[in-house]
Write a protein that holds these residues in place. Structure first.
Motif, PDB file in Angstrom:
ATOM      1  N   PHE A 109       0.837  -1.196   0.000  1.00 44.34           N
ATOM      2  CA  PHE A 109       0.000   0.000   0.000  1.00 44.34           C
ATOM      3  C   PHE A 109       0.874   1.249   0.000  1.00 44.34           C
ATOM      4  O   PHE A 109       1.201   1.786   1.070  1.00 44.34           O
ATOM      5  N   PRO A 110       1.267   1.720  -1.189  1.00 44.80           N
ATOM      6  CA  PRO A 110       2.232   2.825  -1.277  1.00 44.80           C
ATOM      7  C   PRO A 110       1.875   4.046  -0.443  1.00 44.80           C
ATOM      8  O   PRO A 110       2.763   4.696   0.113  1.00 44.80           O
ATOM      9  N   LEU A 111       0.581   4.357  -0.308  1.00 44.63           N
ATOM     10  CA  LEU A 111       0.211   5.536   0.484  1.00 44.63           C
ATOM     11  C   LEU A 111       0.531   5.343   1.960  1.00 44.63           C
ATOM     12  O   LEU A 111       0.768   6.308   2.693  1.00 44.63           O
ATOM     13  N   ARG A 112       0.512   4.085   2.388  1.00 37.88           N
ATOM     14  CA  ARG A 112       0.759   3.780   3.799  1.00 37.88           C
ATOM     15  C   ARG A 112       2.241   3.832   4.163  1.00 37.88           C
ATOM     16  O   ARG A 112       2.595   3.866   5.339  1.00 37.88           O
ATOM     17  N   VAL A 113       3.092   3.823   3.144  1.00 35.02           N
ATOM     18  CA  VAL A 113       4.535   3.846   3.396  1.00 35.02           C
ATOM     19  C   VAL A 113       4.895   5.100   4.184  1.00 35.02           C
ATOM     20  O   VAL A 113       5.700   5.070   5.109  1.00 35.02           O
ATOM     21  N   LYS A 114       4.248   6.220   3.831  1.00 33.99           N
ATOM     22  CA  LYS A 114       4.540   7.487   4.532  1.00 33.99           C
ATOM     23  C   LYS A 114       4.060   7.442   5.975  1.00 33.99           C
ATOM     24  O   LYS A 114       4.698   7.981   6.873  1.00 33.99           O
ATOM     25  N   CYS A 115       2.920   6.802   6.186  1.00 38.33           N
ATOM     26  CA  CYS A 115       2.402   6.653   7.551  1.00 38.33           C
ATOM     27  C   CYS A 115       3.401   5.856   8.393  1.00 38.33           C
ATOM     28  O   CYS A 115       3.692   6.216   9.537  1.00 38.33           O
ATOM     29  N   ALA A 116       3.905   4.779   7.817  1.00 44.60           N
ATOM     30  CA  ALA A 116       4.795   3.885   8.561  1.00 44.60           C
ATOM     31  C   ALA A 116       6.172   4.488   8.776  1.00 44.60           C
ATOM     32  O   ALA A 116       6.864   4.157   9.738  1.00 44.60           O
ATOM     33  N   SER A 117       6.584   5.405   7.874  1.00 46.60           N
ATOM     34  CA  SER A 117       7.947   5.928   7.989  1.00 46.60           C
ATOM     35  C   SER A 117       8.014   7.317   8.618  1.00 46.60           C
ATOM     36  O   SER A 117       9.104   7.817   8.891  1.00 46.60           O
ATOM     37  N   LEU A 118       6.863   7.942   8.879  1.00 45.50           N
ATOM     38  CA  LEU A 118       6.862   9.306   9.422  1.00 45.50           C
ATOM     39  C   LEU A 118       7.697   9.424  10.701  1.00 45.50           C
ATOM     40  O   LEU A 118       8.555  10.305  10.819  1.00 45.50           O
ATOM     41  N   ALA A 119       7.447   8.525  11.660  1.00 39.19           N
ATOM     42  CA  ALA A 119       8.177   8.601  12.934  1.00 39.19           C
ATOM     43  C   ALA A 119       9.681   8.435  12.709  1.00 39.19           C
ATOM     44  O   ALA A 119      10.489   9.068  13.384  1.00 39.19           O
ATOM     45  N   TRP A 120      10.032   7.601  11.749  1.00 40.76           N
ATOM     46  CA  TRP A 120      11.455   7.347  11.481  1.00 40.76           C
ATOM     47  C   TRP A 120      12.142   8.559  10.864  1.00 40.76           C
ATOM     48  O   TRP A 120      13.260   8.899  11.223  1.00 40.76           O
ATOM     49  N   HIS A 121      11.455   9.200   9.902  1.00 43.90           N
ATOM     50  CA  HIS A 121      12.022  10.422   9.313  1.00 43.90           C
ATOM     51  C   HIS A 121      12.174  11.492  10.397  1.00 43.90           C
ATOM     52  O   HIS A 121      13.136  12.256  10.397  1.00 43.90           O
ATOM     53  N   THR A 122      11.201  11.525  11.303  1.00 45.41           N
ATOM     54  CA  THR A 122      11.238  12.500  12.390  1.00 45.41           C
ATOM     55  C   THR A 122      12.377  12.184  13.359  1.00 45.41           C
ATOM     56  O   THR A 122      13.086  13.081  13.827  1.00 45.41           O
ATOM     57  N   LEU A 123      12.572  10.901  13.625  1.00 41.65           N
ATOM     58  CA  LEU A 123      13.695  10.468  14.465  1.00 41.65           C
ATOM     59  C   LEU A 123      15.021  10.917  13.858  1.00 41.65           C
ATOM     60  O   LEU A 123      15.898  11.445  14.542  1.00 41.65           O
ATOM     61  N   ARG A 124      15.141  10.706  12.545  1.00 43.44           N
ATOM     62  CA  ARG A 124      16.386  11.070  11.871  1.00 43.44           C
ATOM     63  C   ARG A 124      16.647  12.570  12.002  1.00 43.44           C
ATOM     64  O   ARG A 124      17.781  12.999  12.217  1.00 43.44           O
ATOM     65  N   SER A 125      15.574  13.353  11.890  1.00 43.07           N
ATOM     66  CA  SER A 125      15.709  14.803  12.020  1.00 43.07           C
ATOM     67  C   SER A 125      16.128  15.185  13.444  1.00 43.07           C
ATOM     68  O   SER A 125      16.971  16.068  13.639  1.00 43.07           O
ATOM     69  N   ALA A 126      15.553  14.494  14.429  1.00 43.28           N
ATOM     70  CA  ALA A 126      15.931  14.764  15.824  1.00 43.28           C
ATOM     71  C   ALA A 126      17.396  14.414  16.047  1.00 43.28           C
ATOM     72  O   ALA A 126      18.127  15.149  16.716  1.00 43.28           O
TER      73      ALA A 126
END
Ligand code: ZN
Length: 150
Positions: free
Chosen positions: A122-139
């Protein structure tokens, strides 16, 4: 495979209903905000770093079941890891959720994160699943501003 899928759904449901490390952190040494406007997911990730090691991780936010459970499982997964180890884990996780559906998954390296392997369908769900991780990387990078996935 049906049984495994059910088990995975149960884990995701459990983390959606009872998210782990769902709290603010008064003594956080790093934090970042993430936003996934496509779905309406928002997350704040808090980290406590001791040198290079993540000694505590927590999150707050609102969004769909996938974004919430992914953030919950992520905070569990990165606690105790070094920055570099957390980056490697994100790379593996990202590879899995953007990979071919049904591709073999390194369950040993991914641990509980493997429950999100169905997301690759589900390509649209990829962003849902990776949001916290991208945010972690930014932190971890101590980048100011809000991470927005487009
Ligand atoms: Zn979402």
């Amino acid at each position: 495979m049906a049984d495994l899928r059910e088990l995975y759904q149960e884990v995701i449901l459990d983390h959606t209903k009872n998210p782990r490390n769902y709290r603010t952190m008064a003594d956080a040494t790093a934090q970042a905000d993430g936003n996934n406007p496509l779905c309406g997911d928002r997350v704040t990730v808090y980290l406590k770093l001791d040198g290079d090691r993540i000694v505590d991780a927590s999150f707050q936010g609102q969004g769909c079941a996938i974004s919430k459970s992914s953030a919950s499982i992520m905070t569990e997964a990165v606690k105790g890891k070094t920055r570099a180890e957390a980056e490697v884990l994100f790379d593996r996780f990202h590879e899995m959720i953007t990979g071919k559906p049904g591709a073999p998954v390194d369950g040993k390296a991914l641990g509980k994160l493997a429950v999100f392997q169905g997301v690759s369908e589900f390509p649209l769900r990829v962003k849902c699943a990776s949001l916290a991780w991208h945010t972690l990387r930014s932190a971890l990078a101590e980048k100011p501003g809000i991470v927005t996935l487009e």
